[in-house]
Design a protein around this motif. Structure first.
Motif, short mmCIF file in Angstrom:
data_model
loop_
_atom_site.label_atom_id
_atom_site.label_comp_id
_atom_site.label_asym_id
_atom_site.label_seq_id
_atom_site.Cartn_x
_atom_site.Cartn_y
_atom_site.Cartn_z
N THR A 68 11.47 24.40 1.94
CA THR A 68 11.42 25.46 0.94
C THR A 68 12.62 25.38 0.01
OG1 THR A 68 11.06 27.83 0.63
CG2 THR A 68 12.58 27.20 2.37
N CYS A 69 12.80 26.44 -0.79
CA CYS A 69 13.74 26.42 -1.90
C CYS A 69 15.01 27.21 -1.57
CB CYS A 69 13.08 27.01 -3.15
SG CYS A 69 14.13 26.97 -4.61
N ALA A 70 16.16 26.67 -1.97
CA ALA A 70 17.44 27.34 -1.77
C ALA A 70 17.79 28.15 -3.01
CB ALA A 70 18.53 26.32 -1.47
N PHE A 71 17.07 29.24 -3.23
CA PHE A 71 17.24 30.05 -4.44
C PHE A 71 18.65 30.62 -4.58
CE2 PHE A 71 12.51 30.54 -4.34
CZ PHE A 71 12.26 30.09 -5.61
N HIS A 72 19.36 30.81 -3.46
CA HIS A 72 20.69 31.44 -3.51
C HIS A 72 21.81 30.42 -3.35
CE1 HIS A 72 18.55 35.04 -3.64
NE2 HIS A 72 18.59 35.42 -2.38
N CYS A 73 21.53 29.16 -3.63
CA CYS A 73 22.54 28.11 -3.46
C CYS A 73 22.74 27.40 -4.80
CB CYS A 73 22.08 27.13 -2.38
SG CYS A 73 23.34 25.91 -1.93
N SER A 113 16.85 41.10 10.13
CA SER A 113 17.20 39.90 9.37
C SER A 113 16.35 39.83 8.11
CB SER A 113 16.97 38.65 10.22
OG SER A 113 15.60 38.47 10.51
N GLY A 114 17.00 39.53 7.00
CA GLY A 114 16.29 39.38 5.74
C GLY A 114 16.06 37.91 5.43
N TRP A 115 15.62 37.66 4.20
CA TRP A 115 15.34 36.30 3.78
C TRP A 115 16.54 35.66 3.05
CZ3 TRP A 115 11.79 39.62 5.22
CH2 TRP A 115 10.62 39.14 5.82
N GLY A 116 17.54 36.47 2.71
CA GLY A 116 18.67 35.96 1.96
C GLY A 116 19.40 34.80 2.63
N PRO A 117 19.76 34.92 3.94
CA PRO A 117 20.49 33.83 4.58
C PRO A 117 19.73 32.51 4.59
CG PRO A 117 20.69 35.83 5.87
CD PRO A 117 19.67 36.11 4.81
N ALA A 118 18.39 32.57 4.60
CA ALA A 118 17.58 31.36 4.68
C ALA A 118 17.37 30.71 3.32
CB ALA A 118 16.23 31.67 5.31
N ARG A 119 17.78 31.37 2.23
CA ARG A 119 17.58 30.79 0.91
C ARG A 119 18.81 29.99 0.48
NH1 ARG A 119 13.82 35.73 -1.23
NH2 ARG A 119 11.93 34.85 -0.31
N GLN A 120 19.24 29.17 1.41
CA GLN A 120 20.36 28.25 1.24
C GLN A 120 19.90 26.87 1.69
OE1 GLN A 120 23.46 28.92 0.07
NE2 GLN A 120 23.10 31.10 -0.24
N LEU A 121 20.64 25.83 1.31
CA LEU A 121 20.24 24.49 1.72
C LEU A 121 20.27 24.33 3.24
CD1 LEU A 121 21.92 22.38 -1.10
CD2 LEU A 121 19.47 22.67 -0.69
N ALA A 122 21.14 25.07 3.92
CA ALA A 122 21.15 25.10 5.38
C ALA A 122 20.56 26.43 5.87
CB ALA A 122 22.56 24.90 5.92
N GLY A 123 19.55 26.92 5.18
CA GLY A 123 18.99 28.23 5.48
C GLY A 123 18.28 28.32 6.81
N GLY A 124 17.59 27.25 7.22
CA GLY A 124 16.93 27.28 8.52
C GLY A 124 17.94 27.41 9.64
N MET A 125 19.05 26.68 9.54
CA MET A 125 20.10 26.78 10.56
C MET A 125 20.73 28.17 10.57
SD MET A 125 21.70 25.42 13.04
CE MET A 125 21.48 23.64 13.04
N ALA A 126 20.87 28.77 9.41
CA ALA A 126 21.43 30.13 9.36
C ALA A 126 20.55 31.10 10.13
CB ALA A 126 21.59 30.57 7.91
N MET A 127 19.24 31.06 9.87
CA MET A 127 18.34 31.98 10.58
C MET A 127 18.29 31.65 12.07
SD MET A 127 16.50 34.63 10.40
CE MET A 127 16.29 34.86 8.63
N ARG A 128 18.29 30.37 12.41
CA ARG A 128 18.30 29.98 13.83
C ARG A 128 19.50 30.57 14.56
NH1 ARG A 128 17.96 27.33 18.31
NH2 ARG A 128 19.36 25.65 19.00
N THR A 129 20.67 30.50 13.93
CA THR A 129 21.90 30.93 14.57
C THR A 129 21.94 32.45 14.73
OG1 THR A 129 22.97 29.03 13.55
CG2 THR A 129 24.40 30.68 14.53
N ILE A 130 21.58 33.17 13.67
CA ILE A 130 21.53 34.63 13.75
C ILE A 130 20.58 35.08 14.85
CG2 ILE A 130 20.81 36.71 12.50
CD1 ILE A 130 21.69 35.21 9.91
N SER A 131 19.44 34.39 14.98
CA SER A 131 18.40 34.79 15.92
C SER A 131 18.81 34.66 17.38
CB SER A 131 17.13 33.96 15.68
OG SER A 131 16.68 34.10 14.35
N LEU A 132 19.86 33.89 17.64
CA LEU A 132 20.31 33.72 19.02
C LEU A 132 21.20 34.85 19.52
CD1 LEU A 132 21.09 29.89 18.95
CD2 LEU A 132 19.19 31.01 20.13
N LEU A 133 21.75 35.64 18.61
CA LEU A 133 22.69 36.68 19.03
C LEU A 133 22.10 37.66 20.05
CD1 LEU A 133 24.47 37.42 15.64
CD2 LEU A 133 25.52 36.43 17.69
N PRO A 134 20.86 38.16 19.85
CA PRO A 134 20.34 39.13 20.83
C PRO A 134 20.23 38.58 22.24
CG PRO A 134 19.02 39.13 18.81
CD PRO A 134 19.93 37.96 18.73
#
Length: 674
Positions: free
Chosen positions: A660-665, A290-311
């Protein structure tokens, strides 16, 4: 003569270096072949460190401003004159407005534990406003922690044993190059590599499959993958029953996220999502980087949380080669006796570094009257640059900058203090891309009158009458203090301290699968349902609803992301002329359909703009991006590239988690430059 060193840039690889020195000058830098992770090679940027240290434009004496703010007009002064003036202004501001009118601003320009944090005790003693250092990864950290807990994740080297690798929002060949050989070893044994990223970057070009999703839709994609895994029963039921909580509630949420719905949101084909899910669910040992790109969105924490559950659905953790990597390392820690948080007055104001523009132009009671900047270039890296620049231009703001080159921030300084490079200082380094630590010592003396940051703060402390022990410690004493106060960390068990002190890379006591004995969540299990998030008023279950840039409405129809440039790192390496010229200046990637409707042709100068600001760049018309997406790689210094600076377009809005900041949003528009 060859000497050992450690690359201090904000990069997960934290490379072990060998530095050739002749007559007090650095001649060559290469990778240390005896470093277990670096393995003898470094990136193209690192090979240019001799130019970084000995560049003709390097600042080697203190400077005082003589012209208007931002003009870059300065005169040389002595160190005593410079430090006396800085100390006098700190006293003046603290006496007249209160110490909270002083704001320190720093980040990861130097990743060593000594020098990066060498100003903390000073500003705590002063009672200055406390900087909330959140500009990079806290959303990713918070999201991951909510699902799998704190601490290190799967070791990257484990991926060599995987048969299915997902690189999710990480341009590995640019930002984590030493991971790639492990991925290639897996591919040689039959593994497939899938990249999930909004544009076709160098890593996506080398993948077996690339899913070019819309920015900010990562959680929707992950939920659709979960939908297929559950619907087609590709689950580890024993692991789910014994090592997770909230699965039944997750199932209820996942019902609402079929691949057809996610395909529409993500801009993908439904078959792409189903194929991804089935490949992941049937793999012997699926692995996610997992990189930092998905988390650099306004809902970035939720994105990383969701990806992290797959394993957890397939128990990838227990399969050699499987798992998920977000961050590694974990020791040694920051020594409290060096930071001295006990010196900070209770109730001291905290300023989020993401909102520097707001702090410098709108904050009151008291307003910021003195900015002390080191190890960062906020005029380029902080969001909403126009407001940051307006704040820096205030004549009533006294600004101190410790720096090696005339950055955009340094041009606004009242006093510039010449900083020593990492090759002229000693420090101890922990990593977030591998599980080794290392001590480095100076390979040459500081060039000219440059001084380490630690020395500067100790000199200022003496002028202000600060007499605590911390303000007289040497680099070596600080390193030893860090080791002593980290001795009780289980990660330090068995670490060869003698080898560490000799400058050798030493592995921490961290298993390749740190999840083997449990998860550092409140429940000790994987949390599909997070009570801690519910307690914060957040959705306790994964949610795939995208949250887009709300400013400007329909006036700016295109998404805009600002990923790393292959030859730059944040704003670093702009100071090296040969690298700066090789970049060719700022470019914006535009899909041919988008370019055609706007009368834009290849190589044309264009204006990218929104309600926050604008930049000029050259059009790169390419199918490597989506029709609804503009891509601007890297942070070019505006003072060397007029019209550059992609953070003119970014917002100071705070993410859902991590502050933090949503650099990609960003919503933006592009047009030919008249």
């Amino acid at each position: 003569m060859w000497k050992r060193a450690v690359c201090t840039k904000d990069c997960p690889d934290t490379c072990g270096l060998l530095v050739q020195v002749e007559d007090g000058r650095i001649i060559r830098v290469k990778g240390d072949p005896d470093h277990p992770y670096t393995q003898g090679f470094i990136c193209k940027k690192g090979a240019r460190f001799p130019e970084h240290v000995h560049g003709a434009a390097r600042l080697t004496e203190p400077l005082r401003r003589t012209g208007p703010k931002g003009s870059g007009e300065f005169e040389p002064v002595t160190w005593d004159e410079a430090l006396d003036e800085v100390a006098a202004n700190i006293r003046r501001v603290a006496d007249e407005f209160g110490p909270e009118a002083v704001l320190p601003y720093s980040y990861a320009g130097h990743m060593g534990l000594v020098h990066r944090h060498s100003g903390d005790a000073f500003f705590n003693k002063l009672g200055a406003s406390r900087l909330d250092a959140t500009i990079c990864g806290p959303a990713a950290t918070a999201g991951f922690k909510a699902s799998l807990g704190s601490g290190p994740s799967t070791e990257i080297q484990e991926a060599a044993k995987s048969d299915f690798i997902i690189i999710w929002g990480n341009n590995t060949l640019v930002t984590n190059v030493h991971a790639w050989p492990h991925f290639l070893r897996a591919r040689k044994n039959g593994a497939k590599i899938v990249v999930i990223d909004p544009y076709r970057n160098p890593t996506a070009n080398e993948a077996d499959r690339h899913l070019m999703l819309r920015p900010g839709t990562d959680a929707a994609l992950a939920l659709a993958v979960m939908h297929v895994l559950i619907d087609e029963d590709m689950l580890d039921h024993d692991f789910i029953a014994t090592r997770t909580i909230g699965f039944d509630r997750l199932k209820e949420r996942v019902i609402d996220w079929p691949p057809a719905r996610a395909a529409e949101i993500c801009g993908l084909r439904e078959t792409e999502i189903r194929d991804l899910a089935r490949a992941y669910g049937t793999a012997r040992a699926p692995y996610i980087r997992s990189g930092w790109g998905p988390a650099r969105q306004l809902a970035g924490g939720m994105a990383m949380r969701t990806i992290s559950l797959l394993p957890a659905l397939v128990n990838a953790f227990a399969k050699p080669g499987g798992g998920i990597t977000r961050s590694l390392g974990g020791a040694p820690g920051k020594a409290a006796s060096l930071l001295r948080p006990d010196l900070r007055p209770e109730g001291t104001r905290t300023v989020n570094m993401v909102r520097l523009g707001h702090a410098l132009t709108e904050l009151s009671d008291p307003p910021i009257k003195l900015l002390y900047n080191y190890l960062s270039n906020p005029a380029a890296v902080a969001p909403q640059s126009a407001q940051v620049m307006a704040g820096l231009a205030r004549e009533d703001l006294f600004t101190v900058v410790q720096e090696m080159y005339m950055t955009d921030t340094a041009r606004f300084a009242d006093i510039i203090l010449p900083g020593a490079s990492f090759l002229e200082t000693g420090d101890i380094y922990r990593c977030y891309g591998h599980n080794h630590i290392q001590i480095a010592r100076p390979v040459i003396a500081p060039v000219g009158q440059a001084r380490p940051i630690l020395d500067t703060f100790q000199a200022l402390a003496a002028r202000l009458g600060f007499d605590e022990e911390v303000f007289s410690l040497t680099e070596e004493q600080c390193i030893e203090r860090i080791l002593a106060e980290s001795a009780d960390s289980p990660f330090m068990d068995g670490v060869d301290l003698d080898a560490l002190r000799r400058g050798e890379p030493v592995r921490l006591n961290i298993p390749a699968n740190p999840f083997e004995h449990g998860f550092k969540t409140a429940s000790g299990k994987v949390e599909f349902y997070s009570q801690s998030m519910a307690d914060q008023g957040l959705d306790p279950l994964p949610d795939g609803t995208p949250v887009r840039d709300p400013e400007g409405g329909d006036a700016y129809p295109l998404e805009c992301i600002t990923p790393p440039h292959p030859l730059l790192l944040n704003s670093a390496f702009n100071e090296i002329e040969s690298i700066r010229e090789r970049t060719g200046g700022p470019k914006v990637l535009i899909h041919p359909d988008t370019a055609k409707t706007r009368g834009i042709e290849q190589g044309m100068a264009v204006r990218v703009f929104n309600g926050r600001g604008q930049i000029t760049a050259l059009a790169e018309v390419t199918e490597d991006t989506r029709p609804d997406l503009l891509v601007i790689e890297g942070l070019h210094w505006p003072n060397t590239r007029p019209g550059a600076g992609s953070n003119q377009l970014t917002s100071q809005r705070i993410t859902d988690m991590g502050n933090t900041c949503a650099f990609h949003c960003n919503k933006a528009e592009v047009e030919p430059l008249e």
